[in-house]
Scaffold this motif. Structure first.
Motif, short mmCIF file in Angstrom:
data_model
loop_
_atom_site.label_atom_id
_atom_site.label_comp_id
_atom_site.label_asym_id
_atom_site.label_seq_id
_atom_site.Cartn_x
_atom_site.Cartn_y
_atom_site.Cartn_z
N LYS A 25 51.46 -35.05 53.05
CA LYS A 25 50.09 -35.40 53.38
C LYS A 25 49.21 -34.17 53.53
N ASP A 26 49.80 -33.02 53.88
CA ASP A 26 49.03 -31.79 54.00
C ASP A 26 49.99 -30.59 54.00
N PHE A 27 49.41 -29.38 53.89
CA PHE A 27 50.23 -28.17 53.83
C PHE A 27 50.97 -27.93 55.15
N GLN A 28 50.40 -28.33 56.27
CA GLN A 28 51.06 -28.11 57.56
C GLN A 28 52.36 -28.89 57.63
N THR A 29 52.34 -30.14 57.16
CA THR A 29 53.56 -30.94 57.16
C THR A 29 54.59 -30.35 56.21
N THR A 30 54.12 -29.83 55.08
CA THR A 30 55.02 -29.15 54.13
C THR A 30 55.73 -27.99 54.83
N PHE A 31 54.97 -27.21 55.55
CA PHE A 31 55.52 -26.06 56.27
C PHE A 31 56.50 -26.50 57.35
N ASP A 32 56.11 -27.49 58.15
CA ASP A 32 56.95 -27.96 59.25
C ASP A 32 58.28 -28.53 58.74
N ALA A 33 58.22 -29.29 57.64
CA ALA A 33 59.43 -29.88 57.09
C ALA A 33 60.35 -28.81 56.51
N THR A 34 59.77 -27.81 55.89
CA THR A 34 60.57 -26.72 55.32
C THR A 34 61.31 -25.97 56.42
N LEU A 35 60.62 -25.72 57.53
CA LEU A 35 61.27 -25.06 58.66
C LEU A 35 62.37 -25.94 59.25
N ALA A 36 62.09 -27.25 59.36
CA ALA A 36 63.09 -28.16 59.91
C ALA A 36 64.34 -28.21 59.05
N ASP A 205 76.45 -26.14 43.94
CA ASP A 205 76.23 -24.93 44.74
C ASP A 205 75.02 -25.09 45.66
N ALA A 206 74.13 -26.01 45.33
CA ALA A 206 72.95 -26.27 46.15
C ALA A 206 72.35 -27.60 45.72
N VAL A 207 71.42 -28.09 46.53
CA VAL A 207 70.69 -29.33 46.25
C VAL A 207 69.21 -29.06 46.41
N LEU A 208 68.42 -29.56 45.47
CA LEU A 208 66.97 -29.52 45.60
C LEU A 208 66.46 -30.94 45.82
N THR A 209 65.64 -31.13 46.85
CA THR A 209 65.05 -32.44 47.07
C THR A 209 63.62 -32.29 47.56
N ASN A 210 62.77 -33.20 47.10
CA ASN A 210 61.37 -33.20 47.50
C ASN A 210 60.96 -34.58 48.02
N THR A 211 60.96 -35.57 47.11
CA THR A 211 60.47 -36.90 47.46
C THR A 211 61.22 -37.51 48.64
N ALA A 212 62.53 -37.31 48.71
CA ALA A 212 63.32 -37.92 49.77
C ALA A 212 62.85 -37.46 51.15
N ILE A 213 62.36 -36.24 51.24
CA ILE A 213 61.84 -35.73 52.51
C ILE A 213 60.36 -36.08 52.66
N ALA A 214 59.57 -35.72 51.66
CA ALA A 214 58.12 -35.92 51.76
C ALA A 214 57.75 -37.39 51.88
N GLY A 215 58.51 -38.27 51.25
CA GLY A 215 58.20 -39.68 51.25
C GLY A 215 58.85 -40.47 52.37
N ALA A 216 59.64 -39.79 53.19
CA ALA A 216 60.30 -40.48 54.30
C ALA A 216 59.29 -40.88 55.37
N GLN A 217 59.61 -41.89 56.16
CA GLN A 217 58.72 -42.29 57.24
C GLN A 217 58.57 -41.18 58.28
N ASN A 218 59.62 -40.40 58.43
CA ASN A 218 59.59 -39.24 59.32
C ASN A 218 60.11 -38.04 58.55
N PRO A 219 59.23 -37.31 57.85
CA PRO A 219 59.67 -36.20 57.00
C PRO A 219 60.44 -35.11 57.75
#
Length: 262
Positions: A25-36, A205-219
């Motif tokens: 929804k915004d860059f702040q949520t992107t940042f917070d989810a990345t840190l989490a 060796d790694a996993v990349l995910t975007n929608t599963a986090i960004a689209g979750a009810q609680n990212p």
């Protein structure tokens, strides 16, 4: 697993979870989810998310002071020429040469990659000095071609982008793991934490995910779940699972049972 390092090109990372930056929804949520998620890499679609224009709201500003690496991607490109031009301009503007190569062949329904254009672009970009992480289909032969073309990592889809269908191609993922020496990063299709764990247990060796986090009810909560799932899946893979058997096997010793009955 402090010494279990992910190496891509000449870069090293502790985290094996890569996150995306779209659909928040915004860059702040992107940042917070990345840190989490405790991710050390975030991929950014240069054509859709601003990291090059300092005169507009810029995602880079939110990550100033962090050690999170930006991974520009070429989402929206449909030809090798478009992707090559985009990355050259991005490197000129940001200095970043750590990239995710993504060239889509079917832009209407499946969003499947055009592997021939991807291979063509990979060869050029690798020679240009880029560290190329190449998004591809789940074909082990193409994965080997991309490695030979200079890819520093190969990123096969597990299911169509954004579908959340989970790991639909377990055998192909294991075949690719056997075929290449560069890192295998499962990309696209992850819908929940258990999908990420399965990918890692298969040997990714790694996993990349975007929608599963960004689209979750609680990212933020989903980001934490993905973090833990990737770690658990990796530990499970390294520990080595027991063989599968078509029949029961007692978990308790059976020696001495006859004596007890007597």
């Amino acid at each position: 697993m402090k010494n279990d390092i992910l190496k891509i090109g000449n870069k090293t990372f502790q985290s094996r979870l890569i996150v995306g930056s779209g659909k928040y929804k915004d860059f702040q949520t992107t940042f917070d989810a990345t840190l989490a998620a405790q991710a050390e890499i975030i991929t950014v679609a240069v054509r859709r998310v601003n990291i090059t224009n300092p005169n507009e709201e810029n995602l880079l500003d939110y990550f100033k002071g962090s050690k999170i690496a930006f991974l520009p991607n070429s989402a929206g490109c449909t030809t090798a020429e478009e992707a090559i031009t985009l990355f050259r301009l991005t490197r000129e503007a940001t200095g970043i040469d750590f990239i995710k190569l993504e060239i889509i062949g079917d832009t209407q329904k499946t969003l499947y990659p055009d592997v021939l254009e991807t291979l063509k672009a990979c060869e050029v970009l690798a020679k240009d000095g880029f560290c190329v992480l190449a998004y591809s289909n789940d074909d082990p032969i193409m994965a080997k071609h991309l490695e030979n073309a200079g890819a520093s990592a190969v990123m096969p889809l597990a299911a169509p982008i954004g579908s959340g269908l989970g790991i639909q191609n377990r055998y192909n993922i294991t075949f690719i793991k056997e075929a290449i020496k560069v890192p295998l990063i499962v990309d696209a299709g992850v819908g929940c934490a258990s999908d990420a764990a399965i990918a890692m247990e298969l040997g990714a060796d790694a996993v990349l995910t975007n929608t599963a986090i960004a689209g979750a009810q609680n990212p933020i909560l989903m980001a934490e779940a993905m973090r833990d799932a990737v770690r658990a899946g990796r530990a499970s893979y390294l520990a080595g699972r027991i063989p599968k058997k078509p029949y029961a096997s007692a978990s308790s010793p059976t020696e001495g049972l006859a004596d007890l009955k007597a």
